[in-house]
Enzyme design. Structure first.
Site, PDB file in Angstrom:
ATOM      1  N   MET A   1     -15.914  -2.381   0.218  1.00  0.00           N
ATOM      2  CA  MET A   1     -15.706  -1.929   1.593  1.00  0.00           C
ATOM      3  C   MET A   1     -16.218  -2.963   2.601  1.00  0.00           C
ATOM      4  O   MET A   1     -15.563  -3.252   3.604  1.00  0.00           O
ATOM      5  CB  MET A   1     -16.425  -0.597   1.822  1.00  0.00           C
ATOM      6  CG  MET A   1     -16.224  -0.050   3.229  1.00  0.00           C
ATOM      7  SD  MET A   1     -17.192   1.420   3.531  1.00  0.00           S
ATOM      8  CE  MET A   1     -16.234   2.649   2.699  1.00  0.00           C
TER       9      MET A   1
ATOM     10  N   TYR B   1     -17.789  -4.061  -8.277  1.00  0.00           N
ATOM     11  CA  TYR B   1     -17.373  -2.784  -8.846  1.00  0.00           C
ATOM     12  C   TYR B   1     -16.405  -3.004 -10.002  1.00  0.00           C
ATOM     13  O   TYR B   1     -15.531  -3.870  -9.940  1.00  0.00           O
ATOM     14  CB  TYR B   1     -16.690  -1.921  -7.785  1.00  0.00           C
ATOM     15  CG  TYR B   1     -17.661  -1.353  -6.775  1.00  0.00           C
ATOM     16  CD1 TYR B   1     -18.659  -0.473  -7.166  1.00  0.00           C
ATOM     17  CD2 TYR B   1     -17.561  -1.704  -5.444  1.00  0.00           C
ATOM     18  CE1 TYR B   1     -19.551   0.048  -6.232  1.00  0.00           C
ATOM     19  CE2 TYR B   1     -18.430  -1.186  -4.504  1.00  0.00           C
ATOM     20  CZ  TYR B   1     -19.430  -0.311  -4.903  1.00  0.00           C
ATOM     21  OH  TYR B   1     -20.281   0.196  -3.976  1.00  0.00           O
TER      22      TYR B   1
ATOM     23  N   ARG C   1      18.960   1.795   9.770  1.00  0.00           N
ATOM     24  CA  ARG C   1      17.804   2.463  10.376  1.00  0.00           C
ATOM     25  C   ARG C   1      18.306   3.012  11.717  1.00  0.00           C
ATOM     26  O   ARG C   1      18.695   4.160  11.809  1.00  0.00           O
ATOM     27  CB  ARG C   1      16.624   1.499  10.564  1.00  0.00           C
ATOM     28  CG  ARG C   1      15.951   1.093   9.257  1.00  0.00           C
ATOM     29  CD  ARG C   1      14.625   0.398   9.495  1.00  0.00           C
ATOM     30  NE  ARG C   1      14.697  -0.556  10.609  1.00  0.00           N
ATOM     31  CZ  ARG C   1      13.773  -1.456  10.895  1.00  0.00           C
ATOM     32  NH1 ARG C   1      12.666  -1.539  10.158  1.00  0.00           N
ATOM     33  NH2 ARG C   1      13.922  -2.271  11.912  1.00  0.00           N
TER      34      ARG C   1
ATOM     35  N   LYS D   1       5.115  -5.464  19.916  1.00  0.00           N
ATOM     36  CA  LYS D   1       4.877  -4.112  19.393  1.00  0.00           C
ATOM     37  C   LYS D   1       3.626  -4.115  18.519  1.00  0.00           C
ATOM     38  O   LYS D   1       3.137  -5.184  18.136  1.00  0.00           O
ATOM     39  CB  LYS D   1       6.099  -3.636  18.605  1.00  0.00           C
ATOM     40  CG  LYS D   1       6.408  -4.465  17.370  1.00  0.00           C
ATOM     41  CD  LYS D   1       7.760  -4.085  16.773  1.00  0.00           C
ATOM     42  CE  LYS D   1       8.081  -4.943  15.573  1.00  0.00           C
ATOM     43  NZ  LYS D   1       9.488  -4.764  15.138  1.00  0.00           N
TER      44      LYS D   1
HETATM   45  C1  LIG Z   1      10.017  -6.042  15.156  1.00  0.00           C
HETATM   46  C2  LIG Z   1      11.367  -6.391  15.644  1.00  0.00           C
HETATM   47  C3  LIG Z   1      11.706  -7.732  15.856  1.00  0.00           C
HETATM   48  C4  LIG Z   1      10.784  -8.873  15.495  1.00  0.00           C
HETATM   49  O1  LIG Z   1      10.871  -9.087  14.116  1.00  0.00           O
HETATM   50  P1  LIG Z   1      10.048 -10.284  13.413  1.00  0.00           P
HETATM   51  O2  LIG Z   1      10.483 -10.213  11.998  1.00  0.00           O
HETATM   52  O3  LIG Z   1       8.610  -9.971  13.581  1.00  0.00           O
HETATM   53  O4  LIG Z   1      10.453 -11.521  14.106  1.00  0.00           O
HETATM   54  C5  LIG Z   1      12.949  -8.002  16.400  1.00  0.00           C
HETATM   55  N1  LIG Z   1      13.814  -7.010  16.712  1.00  0.00           N
HETATM   56  C6  LIG Z   1      13.535  -5.713  16.482  1.00  0.00           C
HETATM   57  C7  LIG Z   1      14.534  -4.676  16.827  1.00  0.00           C
HETATM   58  C8  LIG Z   1      12.300  -5.363  15.946  1.00  0.00           C
HETATM   59  O5  LIG Z   1      12.022  -4.075  15.739  1.00  0.00           O
END
Ligand SMILES: *Cc1c(COP(=O)(O)O)cnc(C)c1O
Length: 377
Positions: free
Chosen positions: A312, A264, A130, A35
Site C-alpha cells: 500500500m 508480502y 459507443r 477530460k
Molecule cells: C478522449 C477522447 C479523445 C482523446 O483521445 P486520446 O487517445 O487521449 O488522444 C478524442 N476524442 C474523443 C471523442 C475522446 O473521448
C-alpha cells in the site's frame, strides 16, 4: 517532514507536446482534451501549458466551468454532449459547444430557449459502437438539427477505435466519407493516435483535399507525454516529453542474503546477496499493485527495477545496478517511478503501465489524492 513522495507537472513539456501535435497537423486547429481532470494532471495545473490550444475538450460540465473560471474565452467542447435538458442552460450561459450523439439530445435542444444558437458536433458511429448515430440515420439527424433555430454551425465528427493498432482507420474512414460526402461543415476525426499515425492521409478523393487531420484534431494522451501505440512506438520515437513525474525517496535499505525474501507473499527470493531499497510509494499513491518484480524504476537517475510485491505504502527496488556503477545510495536517494529524474533521465509512464498490463492513461488518471503535486516550468 512530509512523506517523501511528489508528483510534478511539467508545463514546458505540455507546451512541447502540443506543438508536436500541431506539427503533425499544421492546417488543423487543436482541441486539447482535458477530460478526467486533464488526464490526472489537474486542469488548473495543466492550463498554462495548454493555453496555446485552440480549444479545450472535456466531458464534465463542472470541468467546463473550471476552464471558464481560469479565464478561457475560446471554444470549449463537451465530448459527450449534455446529459439532461437543463445542462443546455449552462451551455448557453458559458457558450459551450456540444456533441450531439443521440435523438434524445436533439429533442432536448428543440425545446431549449436560447438567444444564441449553439455550435454542435454531430457524432457519427462509424464502427466503434459507443456514441453516435448509425450511418443510415446520420443524415436525417443532421437535417433535423440543421432546421432548429437553436442550432448554429454543425461540425461532423467521428472517433476511431483502432487508430493505434493493426486494424487502423481505413474501414471507419470509408464509412465517414460515404455518409458525410456532400454535407457542409467542418470535420473532426483524429485523436492522438490518428494524429500521429494517419494525419496526412486523404479524407476525400481529390489530391489536394482534406486530410484525416481535417479541421480539428482532438489529441489527449500524446499531449500528456504517453505514446498511444506503445510498445510499437515509444515517446522518444514520437518526440514527446513526459508531463508528469512521480518521484519518491528511499526510506530504508536492506542487505539480503541468498534466499532472503522480500515483501508480502515472499514472492521475491534473493538469488545472491544483494542490497535493496524501500521506496515511499505504494498502490495507495496510484502506483499499480499489478507491477511485477522487474518493473523498471530509476534510482538517482539510474535504471533498475522493483523486487517483490507492491504494498500500500511501499515498494522495494534492486540497488545492485547502482552499486555496480559505484554510485552510493541510501535513505533519501531519489526514486523516479515514472517521468523525468533530476539528472534528466526519462522513464516513460508507458513502460510502467505495460508492466502492469495497462496503459499510460490509467496510471496518470489514477494518481492518488494523497500525493502532493507541484507545478514546474
Ligand atoms: C478522449 C477522447 C479523445 C482523446 O483521445 P486520446 O487517445 O487521449 O488522444 C478524442 N476524442 C474523443 C471523442 C475522446 O473521448
Amino acid at each position: 517532514m512530509p512523506r517523501p513522495i511528489l508528483a510534478t507537472i511539467h508545463t514546458q513539456a505540455l507546451r512541447h507536446n502540443l506543438s508536436r501535435m500541431r506539427e503533425c497537423a499544421p492546417d488543423a486547429r487543436v482541441w486539447a482534451v482535458v477530460k478526467a481532470n486533464a488526464y490526472g494532471h489537474g486542469i488548473e495545473r495543466a492550463f498554462d501549458g495548454l493555453r496555446g490550444a485552440d480549444g479545450f475538450a472535456l466531458l464534465d460540465l463542472q470541468e467546463a466551468e473550471r476552464v471558464r473560471e481560469l479565464g478561457w474565452r475560446g471554444p470549449i467542447l463537451l465530448l459527450e454532449g449534455v446529459f439532461e435538458a437543463r445542462d443546455l442552460e449552462l451551455c448557453s450561459r458559458l457558450q459551450l459547444w456540444h456533441t450531439v450523439h443521440c435523438d434524445e439530445q436533439i429533442a432536448m435542444l428543440a425545446t431549449h430557449k436560447t438567444h444564441q444558437p449553439h455550435r454542435i458536433f454531430l457524432k457519427l458511429n462509424s464502427g466503434m459502437n459507443r456514441l453516435g448515430f448509425a450511418p443510415a440515420r446520420y443524415r436525417a439527424a443532421w437535417a433535423r438539427l440543421n432546421a432548429l433555430p437553436q442550432v448554429d454551425e454543425i461540425t461532423l465528427m467521428t472517433h476511431f477505435s483502432d487508430a493505434d493498432g493493426q486494424a487502423g482507420i481505413a474501414a471507419q474512414l470509408d464509412v465517414f466519407k460515404r455518409v458525410t460526402a456532400d454535407l457542409p461543415g467542418e470535420r473532426t476525426l483524429a485523436n492522438s493516435a490518428a494524429t500521429l499515425r494517419h494525419a496526412g492521409e486523404p479524407l476525400d478523393d481529390s489530391a489536394d483535399g482534406l486530410r484525416v487531420a481535417a479541421d480539428w484534431i482532438r489529441p489527449g494522451i500524446a499531449v500528456y507525454g504517453s505514446s498511444p501505440d506503445f510498445p510499437s512506438h515509444d515517446i522518444a520515437h514520437w518526440r514527446l516529453q513526459p508531463t508528469m513525474t512521480l518521484s519518491a525517496r528511499l526510506i530504508a535499505t536492506q542487505d539480503l542474503q541468498t534466499g532472503d525474501c522480500v515483501g508480502y507473499g515472499s514472492s521475491f527470493r534473493a538469488p545472491q546477496p544483494m542490497r535493496i531499497g524501500v521506496v515511499a510509494c505504494g498502490y495507495a499513491d496510484g502506483y499499480p499493485r499489478l507491477c511485477p518484480t522487474g518493473t523498471p524504476v530509476l534510482v538517482n537517475g539510474v535504471r533498475t527495477h522493483t523486487v517483490g510485491r507492491v504494498s500500500m505504502d511501499m515498494i522495494t527496488v534492486d540497488l545492485e545496478p547502482l552499486a555496480a556503477a559505484g554510485m552510493p545510495t541510501g535513505i533519501g536517494s531519489e526514486v523516479t517511478l515514472w517521468g523525468r529524474s533530476a539528472s534528466g533521465a526519462v522513464l516513460p509512464i508507458d513502460e510502467v503501465a505495460a508492466a502492469a498490463g495497462t496503459v499510460g492513461y490509467e496510471l496518470m488518471c489514477a494518481l492518488a489524492p494523497r500525493v502532493p503535486v507541484e507545478l514546474a516550468d
